[in-house]
Design an enzyme around this catalytic site. Structure first.
Site, PDB file in Angstrom:
ATOM      1  N   SER A  41       0.950  -1.260  -0.015  1.00  0.00           N
ATOM      2  CA  SER A  41      -0.170   0.451   0.245  1.00  0.00           C
ATOM      3  C   SER A  41       0.826   1.466   0.271  1.00  0.00           C
ATOM      4  CB  SER A  41      -0.865  -0.384   1.080  1.00  0.00           C
ATOM      5  OG  SER A  41      -1.487   0.944   1.763  1.00  0.00           O
TER       6      SER A  41
ATOM      7  N   TYR B 120      -1.824  -0.695  11.089  1.00  0.00           N
ATOM      8  CA  TYR B 120      -2.051  -1.018   9.398  1.00  0.00           C
ATOM      9  C   TYR B 120      -0.983  -1.011   8.769  1.00  0.00           C
ATOM     10  CZ  TYR B 120      -3.623  -1.244   4.707  1.00  0.00           C
ATOM     11  OH  TYR B 120      -3.305  -1.879   3.467  1.00  0.00           O
TER      12      TYR B 120
ATOM     13  N   LYS C  25       2.324  -3.914   6.874  1.00  0.00           N
ATOM     14  CA  LYS C  25       2.542  -3.216   4.716  1.00  0.00           C
ATOM     15  C   LYS C  25       3.967  -3.789   4.903  1.00  0.00           C
ATOM     16  CE  LYS C  25      -1.315  -4.265   3.444  1.00  0.00           C
ATOM     17  NZ  LYS C  25      -1.534  -5.956   2.831  1.00  0.00           N
TER      18      LYS C  25
HETATM   19  P1  NAD Z   1     -10.746  -6.369   1.128  1.00  0.00           P
HETATM   20  O1  NAD Z   1     -11.161  -6.322   2.653  1.00  0.00           O
HETATM   21  O2  NAD Z   1     -12.243  -6.206   0.449  1.00  0.00           O
HETATM   22  O3  NAD Z   1     -10.343  -8.266   0.928  1.00  0.00           O
HETATM   23  C1  NAD Z   1      -9.387  -8.837   1.895  1.00  0.00           C
HETATM   24  C2  NAD Z   1      -9.971 -10.133   1.859  1.00  0.00           C
HETATM   25  O4  NAD Z   1      -9.369 -11.354   2.636  1.00  0.00           O
HETATM   26  C3  NAD Z   1     -11.488 -10.636   1.986  1.00  0.00           C
HETATM   27  O5  NAD Z   1     -12.034 -11.022   1.654  1.00  0.00           O
HETATM   28  C4  NAD Z   1     -10.973 -10.599   3.566  1.00  0.00           C
HETATM   29  O6  NAD Z   1     -12.122 -11.901   3.849  1.00  0.00           O
HETATM   30  C5  NAD Z   1     -10.120 -11.690   3.913  1.00  0.00           C
HETATM   31  N1  NAD Z   1      -8.937 -11.835   4.474  1.00  0.00           N
HETATM   32  C6  NAD Z   1      -8.879 -11.008   5.615  1.00  0.00           C
HETATM   33  N2  NAD Z   1      -7.925 -11.727   6.701  1.00  0.00           N
HETATM   34  C7  NAD Z   1      -7.519 -12.806   6.295  1.00  0.00           C
HETATM   35  C8  NAD Z   1      -7.760 -14.455   6.893  1.00  0.00           C
HETATM   36  N3  NAD Z   1      -6.918 -14.492   8.107  1.00  0.00           N
HETATM   37  N4  NAD Z   1      -7.463 -15.695   6.231  1.00  0.00           N
HETATM   38  C9  NAD Z   1      -8.737 -15.641   5.000  1.00  0.00           C
HETATM   39  N5  NAD Z   1      -9.079 -14.813   4.433  1.00  0.00           N
HETATM   40  C10 NAD Z   1      -8.805 -13.633   5.272  1.00  0.00           C
HETATM   41  O7  NAD Z   1      -9.817  -6.120   1.105  1.00  0.00           O
HETATM   42  P2  NAD Z   1      -9.039  -4.770   0.039  1.00  0.00           P
HETATM   43  O8  NAD Z   1      -9.827  -3.659  -0.571  1.00  0.00           O
HETATM   44  O9  NAD Z   1      -9.635  -5.681  -1.086  1.00  0.00           O
HETATM   45  O10 NAD Z   1      -7.841  -5.289  -0.036  1.00  0.00           O
HETATM   46  C11 NAD Z   1      -7.166  -5.977  -0.281  1.00  0.00           C
HETATM   47  C12 NAD Z   1      -5.786  -6.020   0.052  1.00  0.00           C
HETATM   48  O11 NAD Z   1      -5.038  -4.962  -0.440  1.00  0.00           O
HETATM   49  C13 NAD Z   1      -5.895  -5.987   1.462  1.00  0.00           C
HETATM   50  O12 NAD Z   1      -4.233  -6.478   1.293  1.00  0.00           O
HETATM   51  C14 NAD Z   1      -5.204  -4.373   1.713  1.00  0.00           C
HETATM   52  O13 NAD Z   1      -4.633  -4.192   2.737  1.00  0.00           O
HETATM   53  C15 NAD Z   1      -4.806  -4.045   0.541  1.00  0.00           C
HETATM   54  N6  NAD Z   1      -5.133  -2.280   0.141  1.00  0.00           N
HETATM   55  C16 NAD Z   1      -6.396  -2.082   0.174  1.00  0.00           C
HETATM   56  C17 NAD Z   1      -6.417  -0.525   0.125  1.00  0.00           C
HETATM   57  C18 NAD Z   1      -7.800   0.010  -0.272  1.00  0.00           C
HETATM   58  O14 NAD Z   1      -8.512   0.614  -0.299  1.00  0.00           O
HETATM   59  N7  NAD Z   1      -8.401  -1.251  -0.933  1.00  0.00           N
HETATM   60  C19 NAD Z   1      -5.185  -0.070  -1.035  1.00  0.00           C
HETATM   61  C20 NAD Z   1      -4.042  -0.375  -0.376  1.00  0.00           C
HETATM   62  C21 NAD Z   1      -3.945  -1.725  -0.019  1.00  0.00           C
HETATM   63  C1  WQD Z   2      -8.839  10.187   0.793  1.00  0.00           C
HETATM   64  C2  WQD Z   2      -9.904  11.057   1.493  1.00  0.00           C
HETATM   65  C3  WQD Z   2      -9.967  12.083   3.306  1.00  0.00           C
HETATM   66  C4  WQD Z   2     -13.482  10.023   3.672  1.00  0.00           C
HETATM   67  C5  WQD Z   2      -6.811   4.916   3.154  1.00  0.00           C
HETATM   68  C6  WQD Z   2      -5.287   4.171   3.780  1.00  0.00           C
HETATM   69  C7  WQD Z   2      -4.893   3.394   2.861  1.00  0.00           C
HETATM   70  C8  WQD Z   2      -5.474   3.202   2.024  1.00  0.00           C
HETATM   71  C9  WQD Z   2      -6.545   3.447   0.955  1.00  0.00           C
HETATM   72  C10 WQD Z   2      -5.110   0.872   2.501  1.00  0.00           C
HETATM   73  C11 WQD Z   2      -8.700  12.796   2.100  1.00  0.00           C
HETATM   74  C12 WQD Z   2     -10.969  12.444   2.666  1.00  0.00           C
HETATM   75  C13 WQD Z   2     -12.220  10.734   3.308  1.00  0.00           C
HETATM   76  C14 WQD Z   2     -14.728  10.899   4.061  1.00  0.00           C
HETATM   77  C15 WQD Z   2     -12.940  13.231   3.346  1.00  0.00           C
HETATM   78  N1  WQD Z   2      -5.207   1.765   1.943  1.00  0.00           N
HETATM   79  N2  WQD Z   2     -12.308  11.646   3.514  1.00  0.00           N
HETATM   80  N3  WQD Z   2     -13.967  12.333   4.199  1.00  0.00           N
HETATM   81  O1  WQD Z   2      -6.907   8.042   4.041  1.00  0.00           O
HETATM   82  O2  WQD Z   2      -5.714   7.965   1.420  1.00  0.00           O
HETATM   83  O3  WQD Z   2      -5.785   6.414   2.211  1.00  0.00           O
HETATM   84  O4  WQD Z   2      -7.340   3.964   1.967  1.00  0.00           O
HETATM   85  O5  WQD Z   2      -3.868   0.247   1.989  1.00  0.00           O
HETATM   86  O6  WQD Z   2      -3.670   3.206   4.382  1.00  0.00           O
HETATM   87  O7  WQD Z   2      -4.970   5.713   5.182  1.00  0.00           O
HETATM   88  O8  WQD Z   2      -8.346   7.606   1.539  1.00  0.00           O
HETATM   89  O9  WQD Z   2     -10.251   7.000   1.846  1.00  0.00           O
HETATM   90  O10 WQD Z   2     -10.125   7.756   3.879  1.00  0.00           O
HETATM   91  O11 WQD Z   2      -9.670   9.540   1.840  1.00  0.00           O
HETATM   92  O12 WQD Z   2     -12.991  13.827   3.823  1.00  0.00           O
HETATM   93  O13 WQD Z   2     -15.835  10.954   4.814  1.00  0.00           O
HETATM   94  O14 WQD Z   2     -10.889  11.961   1.255  1.00  0.00           O
HETATM   95  O15 WQD Z   2      -8.966  13.336   3.828  1.00  0.00           O
HETATM   96  O16 WQD Z   2      -8.057  13.658   1.885  1.00  0.00           O
HETATM   97  P1  WQD Z   2      -7.353   7.285   2.239  1.00  0.00           P
HETATM   98  P2  WQD Z   2      -9.505   7.896   2.094  1.00  0.00           P
END
Ligand code: NAD
Ligand code: WQD
Length: 337
Positions: free
Chosen positions: A124, A148, A152
């Site tokens: 991430s 969190y 990562k």
């Molecule tokens: P999500 O929660 O929709 O998907 C994650 C999946 O992992 C879920 O289906 C959950 O049931 C499964 N899971 C969690 N813990 C588990 C375990 N112990 N065993 C088996 N399954 C398990 O999330 P997403 O948005 O699809 O994110 C996928 C990956 O990408 C995550 O690792 C997240 O940290 C990373 N990521 C997400 C974002 C974002 O904003 N969505 C941004 C950067 C990185």
């Molecule tokens: C985006 C922008 C907020 C919600 C997070 C995690 C990051 C990654 C992605 C997993 C910011 C603003 C948001 C709201 C708002 N996840 N906002 N009102 O913070 O960039 O990243 O998700 O890895 O680790 O930290 O994403 O979507 O929360 O926010 O004004 O109700 O929207 O302040 O500027 P962020 P976000």
């Protein structure tokens, strides 16, 4: 190729499974469904006309994970499974370290003993912390600012060490920026449990009438309109990035890291405006105080993924909002009927 996808029932996982199936790969999903619904995979099968097997298993159950890898004859693993809510990780860090870090160790041990040495890992942009060196490049020092993000960062370090210890491993560390949008069919998308943490799903729920208004966190940042700027990337572009990375690690060993972002930042109010246009309705919002821990501006330098993988994001903010809206309006409660 036969691919194991952990967390494949989740938001990004289900879109990637869809792309893998469409490219003709054989896919098995390992997911404990703690933050997802098996309906996502039923719909992926509907869209593609192809089958995907679901193993409902927790990564912390090492014997079960071992069983899947041992008999599976997999070429590669794409590892999405993990918990991802920043605020929750601050309140309950041990659960995050256990699930994300210990869960990954179980997976890696099983892969090691099954002789499967190719992995794509969901990292991430959160590993860059609040670095002000935008655009953010892969060379920056990592400084995650919450538990969190540190899970990562630790997993990335662990995977680097593994590749150093054994040159037959090939690992892609993919640092996603802000994923949003949905498959253009509107059949699969993000289905957050409870109040959405992220901006776009929150805006979508306001647009569909599930929430009254958006609270915009901070209107006094040094940005175009005072609101925070992020690099929103369409989930289908992200999914395609995984296929490109998988291709690269079939041909090259070692640990590789790539930003998956568009290279372009959009402010909160620009997102609100684009979403309102896509939905054909105005999004009610209120400016409130900054959210603690938020950076003013974050967007990717996406040059390395283009140079090494030939990948770049093809879809823009308008398409992302249109696709997200199609999913939201036809599934107002996500996968919950
Ligand atoms: P999500 O929660 O929709 O998907 C994650 C999946 O992992 C879920 O289906 C959950 O049931 C499964 N899971 C969690 N813990 C588990 C375990 N112990 N065993 C088996 N399954 C398990 O999330 P997403 O948005 O699809 O994110 C996928 C990956 O990408 C995550 O690792 C997240 O940290 C990373 N990521 C997400 C974002 C974002 O904003 N969505 C941004 C950067 C990185
Ligand atoms: C985006 C922008 C907020 C919600 C997070 C995690 C990051 C990654 C992605 C997993 C910011 C603003 C948001 C709201 C708002 N996840 N906002 N009102 O913070 O960039 O990243 O998700 O890895 O680790 O930290 O994403 O979507 O929360 O926010 O004004 O109700 O929207 O302040 O500027 P962020 P976000």
């Amino acid at each position: 190729m036969k691919v194991l996808v952990t967390g494949g029932a989740g938001y990004i996982g289900s879109h990637t499974v869809l792309c893998l199936l469409e490219e003709g790969h054989d896919v098995v999903v390992l997911d404990n469904l703690s933050n997802s619904n098996a309906e996502s995979l039923i719909r992926v099968q509907e869209i593609t006309g192809k089958q995907v097997a679901l193993q409902e298993i927790d990564l912390l159950d090492s014997a079960a994970v071992h069983g899947v890898l041992r008999g599976g004859n997999f070429d590669s693993v794409v590892h999405f499974a993990g918990l991802k809510a920043v605020g929750e990780s601050v309140v309950d860090p041990l659960t995050y370290y256990k699930n994300n870090v210990a869960g990954t160790i179980n997976l890696l041990e099983s892969m090691q003993s099954a002789g499967v040495h190719r992995l794509v890992f969901s990292s991430s942009a959160t590993v860059y912390g609040n670095s002000e060196n935008v655009p953010l490049t892969e060379k920056l020092h990592l400084e995650a600012t919450n538990p969190y993000g540190r899970t990562k960062q630790h997993i990335e370090e662990m995977l680097n060490d593994l590749c150093t210890s054994d040159p037959t491993w090939a690992v892609a560390l993919l640092r996603y920026f802000n994923p949003a949008g949905a498959h253009e069919s509107g059949l699969i998308g993000e289905s957050p449990v409870g109040v959405p943490n992220n901006l776009v799903p929150f805006v979508a729920q306001v647009a569909v009438g599930r929430r009254d208004k958006l609270f915009v966190f901070g209107g006094d940042y040094p940005t175009i309109d005072g609101t925070g700027v992020r690099d929103y990337i369409h989930v289908m572009d992200l999914a395609e990035g995984h296929l490109a990375a998988l291709g690269h690690i079939q041909r090259n060993c070692g640990a590789f890291k790539w930003n998956l972002g568009t290279g372009k930042g959009s402010s909160v109010l620009e997102v609100v405006d684009a979403f309102g246009k896509a939905a054909g309705r105005s999004i009610k919002y209120e400016l409130v105080a900054r959210r603690p821990g938020d950076a003013a501006v974050s967007y990717a330098d996406a040059a390395a993924a283009l140079a090494d993988l030939g990948w770049s994001a093809r879809r823009n903010l308008e398409q992302m909002c249109a696709d997200h809206w199609r999913w939201q309006v036809s599934n107002p409660n996500g996968y919950e009927r």
